[in-house]
Design an enzyme around this catalytic site. Sequence first.
Site, short mmCIF file in Angstrom:
data_model
loop_
_atom_site.label_atom_id
_atom_site.label_comp_id
_atom_site.label_asym_id
_atom_site.label_seq_id
_atom_site.Cartn_x
_atom_site.Cartn_y
_atom_site.Cartn_z
N SER A 115 0.88 -6.41 -4.57
CA SER A 115 1.67 -7.42 -5.28
C SER A 115 1.95 -8.57 -4.33
O SER A 115 2.55 -8.37 -3.27
CB SER A 115 2.99 -6.82 -5.77
OG SER A 115 2.76 -5.78 -6.68
N GLY A 148 0.80 -1.23 0.00
CA GLY A 148 0.00 0.00 0.00
C GLY A 148 0.82 1.26 0.00
O GLY A 148 0.27 2.36 -0.02
#
Length: 1023
Positions: A161, A108
């Site tokens: 990811s 984030g």
Amino acid sequence: MEGALTARDRVGIQDFVLLDSYTSESAFLDNLRKRFRENLIYTYIGTLLVSVNPYKDLEIYTPKQMEIYMGVNFFELPPHLYALADNAYRTMLTEYNNHFILISGESGAGKTEASKKILQYYAVTCPCTEQLQTVRDRLLLSNPVLEAFGNAKTLRNDNSSRFGKYMDIQFDFKGAAVGGHILSYLLEKSRVVHQNHGERNFHIFYQLVEGGEEELLRWLGLERNCQHYSYLVQGECAKVSSINDKSNWRTVRKALSVIDFNENDIEHLFGIIASVLHLGNIQYDADNKGSAVIGNNAEVRWISKLLGVSVLVLQEALTHRKIETRAEEVLSPLNVDQAYYARDALAKAIYGRTFTWLVNKINESLANQDPSRKTVIGLLDIYGFEVFYINSFEQFCINYCNEKLQQLFIQLTLKSEQEEYETEGIEWEPVQYFNNKIICDLVEEKYRGIISVLDEECLRLGGATDLTFLEKLEETVGNHPHFVTHKLANQKTRKTLERGDFRLLHYAGEVTYCVIGFLDKNNDLLYRNIKEVMCKSRNLIVKQCFMPSELDSRKRPETVATQFKSSLVGLIKILTAKEPSYVRCLKPNDGKQAGRFDDVLVRHQVKYLGLMEHLRVRRAGFAYRRRYEIFLQRYKSLCPDTWPHWRGPPAEGIERLVKYIGYKPDEYKLGRTKIFIRYPRTLFATEDAFQICKNELATKIQAKYKGYRVKGEYHKQKQAAIKIETCFRGVLARRNRKKREWAVITIKKFIKGFMYRNQPLCDENAEYLNFVRYNYLTRLREHLPKHVLDKTWLKPPAVMETTSEMLRKICYRTMVRRYVRGVSAPRKAQLQLKVVTSAIFKGKKEGYPQTVPKPFIDTRLSEQEINMKVLQMIRNERIKYGTPVVKYDRNGYKPRPRQLVLTQGAAYMVEEAKIKQRVEYATLKGVSVSSLSDGVFVIHVPCEENKQKGDVILQCDHVFETVTKLCVLANKQNSVKVVQGSMKFTIQPGKEGIIDFSTGQEPMVYKAKNGHLMVVSPRTKSR
């Protein structure tokens, strides 16, 4: 950069190296907070870039911004991702060496976005040809594909990811991007089969279900509802407002075609994704022996179709395990728990290997065909240090990776600092820093490290469990100062540890790991018989992922931790051979809110990203360094000897400058090409003095320059004014002469035209007549009739009489058409009734003109005013009109109140609940009214019928309305008679009566002495 120091109190300092309190974490955070509040999200620590996620769009990534940072010195402009990317690119081109950019930070913090922005910068700014455009498009579009298959929504980030990625971008000698290569690390395969609450599976599953074409979904056996798939609903957030799965699906489909996937590859790829969803829906039941049995074979059939394997073979593989002995192979049935484990292991293996195939396929499309040597810039977008409430095997691997990268980071930073000092001839001063090699050894040391112990337990036959692994760790590394467990801890620490936990003291702080699941996740075993089934698959991708050679090898496959350790060694080797650049990404808050800066959260990230450690290394010697030419060019105005031009060697000019300013010997050092300043306060004082001097110099220069300019301008303006006056007078004289000539010619023409105005069109009167026409039409436009009844029309001249008449007709026709189009249906009906009334009464009956402007009412009686019994009796006929009337008896003329009700077929005389008389329209002979203003009318009916007694004498307040409605409904407009003086009516067959009409002061109706009915009407004023 130096120019921004003047606003340092408001917007902070662009480079943390220039902080006075560089050892203070509070000062570090305060500078970061100041810049964040001013939307300045980038700050340097030397050449390292610190980036704070703003959680909003900033207009700092436009093509214009890219142009600004192209080819500019690194410190010349404010900190930016483009400056770092451009610096790496320019250094690569000039020195012809390889570079890498390490992007790290927690989920984030914006790592993936930073990687995208760097790729976009190179795509826009690098030289390109039509052939290279394909490579550039594939580089850019590989991102959405890898994000779809490798990213997912987590609690901290909607596009997190779940794998590490290293991408090499290859450049030719001209600086054009000609190819690329991607390496992936530690995909979080467990997410395929399990998601925590508030998290999702990988994006591609939702994109396929939500965005896939109907025909594709039917072929895959899927429904457009994520709730129907077990692997997609465990986190209970299949729908996310910030993610548009349909739009992302279209992007992925387009990207796959650009990256050179053929239709066959795409079909097999989506078949694998669908088969994973079908696997998740397989449910097991236990038979009477406790063995697992598949409850519904429909899902198995779909998997069989999509993977191209036999249904029976697949069913057997999902419910049995093949055990090999020296003599034979035995199929052992699985219990329900083992079957679910086998199912999930297959799902993870298929997805994980497909992801590896996908990366290799992308690499094939990005491969550079030119064998000549290329320079590369690597982008490492890898997970940051992770500390959760419960930390498992994945966090252990990720944090081990960060320990290795931190070790490399400190080594490369110290190396670059030491090399710069040696190059400049400055004595190197040893730097105190925390060497985390002790932690790396704890994890990876051969035979004694945590990974070695974990692998040993995984390989041990018998009752190896997660807890026996923990016990083995306590025996092997229990004395290590950075390792502690519940058993080894002191009384105070023991309260914070569970019995199944161990704690490592990382460089970034303490992390407690729960050993539950370590062995399973490290083994990542897939039963041999399942592998055999997959090797026989007719799905080309699965066939490439499960090679038959894998079955021939009796060697146990490497564990996940060992594979990850080996890949890390390879990564470190790759990075060590390249020049580094660093981007450290921070998230300002956990709520993804723009403008909110959470000190506690940011402080935690600053610590585990090692930013303070890096700052201490950078500040161990000198805070500021610049080439002589740049420093002298900026600050030469502070010394009379160097201002305005220094003609000698730059080093000598610097010596005079610092001596004049008053630098102390311990505040600076002079290298071979650079000046080194030890303390930021020295640079701040120099910059403040420069700003004061700059203002004074600017004032002097302005004064001199303004005087020179004003004097010169005055002489120029004086000469120009004289020339302009001369020329302008001539222009005015010529202009006036032309005006007078034009006026004379025009007047002559109009006089001639007036004289010949009544003659046929000729040269003498043509212009005059045109003026007359124009003048008339202009005046006519201002005096057109305002409405249909306005009959005024501007009188035309003789030449316009025909045209005027045509225009008048057109104008009235247009107004009439507009008026007619504006009449509504109800209004039209009213007008039609008024036309009928006019035809009957106009010029015949007094009082008619007064009724013209008054609209007729649909009815004077509502249904509530008519008795219910009457309504029942006439229910088959639709009531069209009703009004209260006074009926006069045919004998005696006694008045009686009645209701006249008109329906579609007849007129009814109603007295309360009785129908006194019914007159059918077909038998109606006519209606008579007087020519005076009274409201009396007579309905004539044939007396031959037994039902009818005689004519009906009625009085009504709305006689025009009532008679008109009656005539229209009966379709007997021509049967109305307007009589003067008196009228006859039939009392009964063979007997007639007479009604006399006269005028008087008051309206009256009475029986006269002669036996006639006398109707007196008031006199009306004639109009």
